[in-house]
Write an enzyme that holds these catalytic residues in place. Structure first.
Site, PDB file in Angstrom:
ATOM      1  N   PRO A 274       0.830  -1.214   0.000  1.00 36.46           N
ATOM      2  CA  PRO A 274       0.000   0.000   0.000  1.00 36.46           C
ATOM      3  C   PRO A 274       0.860   1.258   0.000  1.00 36.46           C
ATOM      4  O   PRO A 274       1.894   1.311   0.666  1.00 36.46           O
ATOM      5  CB  PRO A 274      -0.776  -0.107   1.321  1.00 36.46           C
ATOM      6  CG  PRO A 274       0.123  -0.923   2.213  1.00 36.46           C
ATOM      7  CD  PRO A 274       0.881  -1.875   1.318  1.00 36.46           C
ATOM      8  N   GLY A 275       0.452   2.242  -0.780  1.00 36.57           N
ATOM      9  CA  GLY A 275       1.155   3.531  -0.788  1.00 36.57           C
ATOM     10  C   GLY A 275       0.200   4.615  -0.345  1.00 36.57           C
ATOM     11  O   GLY A 275       0.245   5.133   0.763  1.00 36.57           O
ATOM     12  N   TYR A 316      -4.197  14.204 -13.747  1.00 36.12           N
ATOM     13  CA  TYR A 316      -5.259  13.180 -13.714  1.00 36.12           C
ATOM     14  C   TYR A 316      -6.645  13.801 -13.575  1.00 36.12           C
ATOM     15  O   TYR A 316      -7.625  13.075 -13.408  1.00 36.12           O
ATOM     16  CB  TYR A 316      -5.081  12.252 -12.512  1.00 36.12           C
ATOM     17  CG  TYR A 316      -3.719  11.643 -12.345  1.00 36.12           C
ATOM     18  CD1 TYR A 316      -3.290  10.613 -13.178  1.00 36.12           C
ATOM     19  CD2 TYR A 316      -2.867  12.071 -11.337  1.00 36.12           C
ATOM     20  CE1 TYR A 316      -2.044  10.039 -13.008  1.00 36.12           C
ATOM     21  CE2 TYR A 316      -1.619  11.502 -11.161  1.00 36.12           C
ATOM     22  CZ  TYR A 316      -1.209  10.487 -12.001  1.00 36.12           C
ATOM     23  OH  TYR A 316       0.014   9.920 -11.828  1.00 36.12           O
ATOM     24  N   CYS A 342       3.080  28.995 -16.364  1.00 35.94           N
ATOM     25  CA  CYS A 342       2.595  29.460 -17.669  1.00 35.94           C
ATOM     26  C   CYS A 342       1.951  28.327 -18.449  1.00 35.94           C
ATOM     27  O   CYS A 342       2.446  27.893 -19.502  1.00 35.94           O
ATOM     28  CB  CYS A 342       3.763  30.031 -18.460  1.00 35.94           C
ATOM     29  SG  CYS A 342       4.503  31.358 -17.544  1.00 35.94           S
ATOM     30  N   GLU A 343       0.881  27.785 -17.927  1.00 36.76           N
ATOM     31  CA  GLU A 343       0.133  26.709 -18.579  1.00 36.76           C
ATOM     32  C   GLU A 343      -1.319  26.876 -18.145  1.00 36.76           C
ATOM     33  O   GLU A 343      -1.591  27.065 -16.956  1.00 36.76           O
ATOM     34  CB  GLU A 343       0.562  25.327 -18.062  1.00 36.76           C
ATOM     35  CG  GLU A 343       1.988  24.962 -18.268  1.00 36.76           C
ATOM     36  CD  GLU A 343       2.218  24.030 -19.442  1.00 36.76           C
ATOM     37  OE1 GLU A 343       1.259  23.616 -20.093  1.00 36.76           O
ATOM     38  OE2 GLU A 343       3.394  23.743 -19.694  1.00 36.76           O
ATOM     39  N   TYR A 371       1.905  10.857  -3.758  1.00 35.18           N
ATOM     40  CA  TYR A 371       2.091  11.319  -5.139  1.00 35.18           C
ATOM     41  C   TYR A 371       2.002  12.843  -5.217  1.00 35.18           C
ATOM     42  O   TYR A 371       1.486  13.398  -6.184  1.00 35.18           O
ATOM     43  CB  TYR A 371       1.085  10.628  -6.079  1.00 35.18           C
ATOM     44  CG  TYR A 371       1.116   9.121  -5.926  1.00 35.18           C
ATOM     45  CD1 TYR A 371       2.220   8.397  -6.369  1.00 35.18           C
ATOM     46  CD2 TYR A 371       0.080   8.423  -5.298  1.00 35.18           C
ATOM     47  CE1 TYR A 371       2.281   7.022  -6.206  1.00 35.18           C
ATOM     48  CE2 TYR A 371       0.143   7.042  -5.128  1.00 35.18           C
ATOM     49  CZ  TYR A 371       1.239   6.352  -5.582  1.00 35.18           C
ATOM     50  OH  TYR A 371       1.310   4.990  -5.414  1.00 35.18           O
TER      51      TYR A 371
END
Ligand code: LLP
Length: 417
Positions: A274-275, A316, A342-343, A371
């Site tokens: 498990p993470g 995601y 800048c996105e 994550y």
């Protein structure tokens, strides 16, 4: 569920106000609760006590040395995916007999280092890799312990980027090829296949896909037994989902109740990886409001943390709850919480209902312990943010904020310019 809570309109991590930490360290930063981390590890350990599994924390979810040490002290092993993770695991003195190594692309150097460290087993993802490990083990005059990662071809009802157990994915070995491999495993002089491994995906909130995959494995194990191919370990991977928004994930207890009967039936030693379940809700990302902007169509809250710090929303479309660290939680305005990158894809949350915040006020992006920092980058020449751990009423900076020197380390301007 976690040790971040409000007291008098003030967000606390365990016994410390988050705003005190922000004042001491500046923003943005990641903040981890020691208690939440270790509690979640223990929840799994208790739920699965009947099979006493080796619980290898998937350190790809959070590889900070302090986080690893806290879990290793609590009895965790580690699931690694690279030579770098192996070195970190050894640095926190993880028991090598509780280290498992998955990756579709292990290099010779990584294989050699893991052999020398004496890990529990390699989770092997192709016939070619098995040959390579055998070759390297021969050179080292060692016998490499192997678990075959099976791709059980099970849909895991999660985001397509984090589904791993179907034949559309690059992971593992299909059952037919695995059967062949196991039948001729005796021909490889320097490997011994002692286990089977599955990992079907991440953020899976129901037990059905796990049960389906584990049942495929138990049937396969029966088949192998009938052919006198002995197996000692079953590694069921990670993937347990957590609450980000309104998910109703299975608890560790419910998960255990659902899968323990199959696991017990195998009579095998069980490994788990498990993470997110351990680290996800044990961390938050804290950012400061820089500006407010209303273009007549939409309202934006521009904050000092961006997609380079926390990429999950952009990458995601992941939802992370965003809450003011101090003051009223009563929403008065709908806005997009965006970073300075800048996105257009640089956002932490879209169409969020929040109180109107002034520049300098703090926001907490919740459930960012897995994550989060590990996927951060220096995009736009931004220094990676610090990581801070709280235990009770103490806190420590467990990774310093990067500096300009860190940003240009190793870069040179050649003579010919
Ligand atoms: N074992 C293996 C072989 C894995 O590949 C993974 C995760 C785990 C265990 C741990 O899975 P967990 O328990 O954390 O679900 N970056 C994505 C998640 C990628 C997961 C990769 N593999 C995200 O932010 O959602």
């Amino acid at each position: 569920m976690h040790d971040f809570h409000f007291q008098n309109n003030e967000l606390y991590c365990e016994r410390l106000p988050v705003s005190d930490i922000a004042r001491a360290t500046g923003t943005p930063f990641y903040l981890y609760s020691y208690k939440t981390l270790t509690d979640h590890f223990q929840k799994i350990q208790n739920a699965f006590a009947a099979v006493a599994p080796v619980i290898c924390f998937a350190m790809k979810a959070n590889g900070n040395l302090a986080v690893l040490k806290a879990l290793v002290n609590a009895g965790a092993g580690l699931d690694i995916v690279s030579g770098g993770e192996l070195q970190k695991a050894l640095k926190v003195q993880a028991d090598p007999r509780k280290i498992v190594f998955a990756s579709v692309g292990k290099t010779d150097e990584e294989i050699r280092a893991a052999l020398r460290a004496g890990i529990l087993f390699f989770n092997v993802e192709s016939a070619a890799e098995l040959d390579r490990i055998n070759h390297i083990a021969k050179g080292e005059n060692m016998s490499a312990p192997i678990a075959i990662r099976i791709n059980p071809d099970v849909e895991a009802t999660t985001h397509e980027f984090i589904t791993t157990g179907t034949l559309k994915n690059k992971f593992g070995i299909d059952l037919t090829s695995a059967r062949e491999l196991l039948r001729k495993s005796g021909t490889l002089s320097h490997t011994r296949i002692i286990g089977l491994h599955i990992h079907i995906g991440s953020q899976i909130v129901t037990s059905e896909p796990f049960i389906k995959a584990i049942t495929r494995m138990t049937n396969f194990i029966e088949e192998l037994r009938a052919e006198n191919i002995p197996i000692e370990y079953l590694d069921i991977g990670g993937g347990l989902g957590i609450i980000y928004k309104d998910e109703k994930p299975q608890t560790a207890q419910e998960f255990a109740e659902a899968v323990l009967p199959c696991l017990k039936k195998t009579g095998l030693k069980i490994v788990m990886e498990p993470g997110r379940f351990i680290a996800g809700n044990a961390g938050i990302f804290v950012t400061k409001v820089l500006y407010f902007k209303d273009n007549g169509y939409k309202k934006f809250l521009i904050v000092d943390g961006g997609m380079n710090d926390l990429i999950r929303p952009s990458f995601y479309g992941a939802y992370h709850e965003i809450v003011p660290v101090q003051g009223s939680q009563e929403p008065t305005v709908q806005l997009d919480v965006v970073g300075p990158i800048c996105e257009s894809g640089d956002f932490l949350g879209k169409a969020r209902q929040l109180p109107m915040l002034a520049p300098g006020e703090l926001l907490a992006v919740m459930s960012a312990g897995a994550y989060g920092f590990v996927m951060s980058s220096n995009y736009n020449a931004r220094c990676r943010v610090p990581e801070i751990m709280v235990k009770g009423d103490q806190f420590a900076v467990v990774k310093e904020r990067e500096t300009f020197e860190d940003l240009i380390r190793g870069e040179t301007i050649p003579e010919f310019l």
